[in-house]
Scaffold this active site. Structure first.
Site, PDB file in Angstrom:
ATOM      1  N   GLU A 104       0.840  -1.202   0.000  1.00 35.10           N
ATOM      2  CA  GLU A 104       0.000   0.000   0.000  1.00 35.10           C
ATOM      3  C   GLU A 104       0.873   1.250   0.000  1.00 35.10           C
ATOM      4  O   GLU A 104       1.895   1.293   0.682  1.00 35.10           O
ATOM      5  CB  GLU A 104      -0.872  -0.036   1.264  1.00 35.10           C
ATOM      6  N   ASP A 106       0.125   5.319   0.605  1.00 36.54           N
ATOM      7  CA  ASP A 106      -0.976   6.174   1.096  1.00 36.54           C
ATOM      8  C   ASP A 106      -0.696   7.655   1.061  1.00 36.54           C
ATOM      9  O   ASP A 106       0.368   8.094   1.482  1.00 36.54           O
ATOM     10  CB  ASP A 106      -1.163   5.944   2.614  1.00 36.54           C
ATOM     11  N   GLU A 108      -2.841  10.643   2.992  1.00 38.05           N
ATOM     12  CA  GLU A 108      -4.002  10.957   3.828  1.00 38.05           C
ATOM     13  C   GLU A 108      -3.964  12.434   4.183  1.00 38.05           C
ATOM     14  O   GLU A 108      -2.983  12.915   4.750  1.00 38.05           O
ATOM     15  CB  GLU A 108      -3.994  10.124   5.106  1.00 38.05           C
TER      16      GLU A 108
END
Ligand SMILES: *[C@@H]1O[C@H](CO)[C@@H](O)[C@H](O)[C@H]1NC(C)=O
Ligand SMILES: *[C@@H]1O[C@H](CO)[C@@H](O)[C@H](O)[C@H]1NC(C)=O
Ligand SMILES: *[C@@H]1O[C@H](CO)[C@@H](O)[C@H](O)[C@H]1NC(C)=O
Ligand SMILES: *[C@@H]1O[C@H](CO)[C@@H](O)[C@H](O)[C@H]1NC(C)=O
Ligand SMILES: *[C@@H]1O[C@H](CO)[C@@H](O)[C@H](O)[C@H]1NC(C)=O
Ligand SMILES: *[C@@H]1O[C@H](CO)[C@@H](O)[C@H](O)[C@H]1NC(C)=O
Ligand SMILES: *[C@@H]1O[C@H](CO)[C@@H](O)[C@H](O)[C@H]1NC(C)=O
Length: 295
Positions: A104, A106, A108
């Site tokens: 993953e 990411d 955010e």
């Protein structure tokens, strides 16, 4: 004369038809599907457009994902974040595989009270293990205009980019430190807008002001063209075959000297937290991968 005009009009009609068909090659709903909160999702303008708005209300957030996964490439999206009093909201934009030991990458975006800065938190998961948080402030207000966020990903490295400026790099160090790398799991693109007020803003102290709902995040101009799309099992092999001919999978691609300068600027001016410098967390011994990932 009339005949000429007619031809001109026909020509115009033809070329505008052509433009529409080009635009339709990047229709949002052809490439992405909503995976929760579809009643909070809006498509402004043309139904078959390339812009989508995710919404968050006190009943639900919303999110979309790509229909197919990708292996390597340059994947970008323009995003405009929830404006004004966005404290407690989290807008995520990430790539993730669906394997048991998943990978993953990411982004955010942690909202804030009006006039207070957003935080951009990034993380890297390899075979199910994350704990690689980095947090920065942005050098612009991400709520007033679209900005481009994305991943450049090949066999050598992953670069997180914001308006084409690298904010973070993660090197393949299999051959040196033995650190696992993201080099065989295709990843989907995901995005969501959700209630994160138990942790997101000032560590959870600032709660969502629901009188400001719906919160909205805008997405447009997604670009997946420079990536290898994996539609079936043999797709991964095809991606590897193309690595040598394509710029996206270019094996020799490294940070340019300009990118190194930019990355150092981000780290000097905008970084708030880096797992690699959190000595307390690692009892004085930071993860071995950190040395190479520092520009
Ligand atoms: C959600 O917001 C609506 C509109 O403001 C309100 O009527 C409703 O009571 C709220 N629901 C909850 C569970 O807070
Ligand atoms: C944010 O506040 C400005 C100024 O009050 C206003 O013009 C704008 O519509 C607000 N944006 C949203 C998304 O509510
Ligand atoms: C690691 O070593 C193998 C075998 O020598 C080589 O093919 C590969 O390109 C190397 N990978 C990197 C990232 O240097
Ligand atoms: C929100 O603003 C406060 C005060 O300026 C700041 O301490 C915090 O880092 C900002 N961002 C988040 C996501 O908490
Ligand atoms: C929430 O927004 C309303 C309307 O702008 C405002 O009156 C209220 O003070 C806000 N609440 C908080 C906790 O900021
Ligand atoms: C698998 O994908 C490749 C490349 O996308 C394609 O050429 C091939 O026909 C596909 N095979 C099947 C069985 O669908
Ligand atoms: C791969 O990158 C190298 C170094 O940046 C460059 O010289 C080469 O032309 C690139 N190859 C392709 C196919 O883009």
């Amino acid at each position: 004369m009339l005949g000429c005009k007619m031809r001109l009009i026909l020509l115009l009609i033809c070329s505008s038809t052509f433009l529409i068909s080009v635009a339709e090659a990047s229709v949002f709903t052809d490439n992405f599907q909503i995976y929760f909160g579809d009643w909070n999702v809006k498509y402004p303008g043309r139904v078959k457009g390339n812009t989508v708005i995710l919404g968050l209300t006190n009943s639900s957030g919303s999110g979309f994902r790509s229909k197919i996964p990708f292996l390597f490439g340059r994947l970008t999206m323009k995003i405009k974040l929830p404006a004004n009093d966005s404290a407690g909201t989290v807008t995520s934009y990430y790539m993730a595989s669906t394997f048991k030991k998943w990978c993953e990458l990411d982004f955010e975006f942690l909202g804030n009270r009006s006039g207070q800065p957003y935080i951009l938190q990034t993380n890297v998961f390899v075979e199910g293990k994350g704990e690689r948080e980095q947090r920065i402030f942005l050098w612009f207000d991400p709520t007033t205009r679209y900005h481009e966020y994305g991943i450049v990903w090949n066999q050598n490295l992953v670069i997180f980019i914001v308006d084409n400026i690298p904010i973070r790099v993660f090197h393949n160090q299999k051959n040196t430190t033995g650190q696992l790398y993201l080099d065989y799991q295709p990843m989907y693109i995901w995005s969501s807008l959700f209630d994160g007020d138990s942790w997101a803003t000032r560590g959870g102290l600032e709660k969502i002001n629901w009188s400001k709902q719906p919160f909205q995040a805008y997405y447009t101009s997604f670009n997946i063209a420079n990536s290898c799309q994996v539609t079936n099992c043999t797709g991964v092999n095809n991606c590897y075959k193309q690595l040598y001919q394509s710029s996206y999978g270019n094996k020799s691609l490294q940070l340019t000297s300009t990118q190194i300068t930019q990355l150092r600027w981000v780290r000097r001016r905008w970084i708030i937290y880096d797992y690699c410098t959190d000595l307390q967390r690692w009892s004085g011994v930071v993860p071995v991968e950190c040395v190479k990932n520092r520009p």
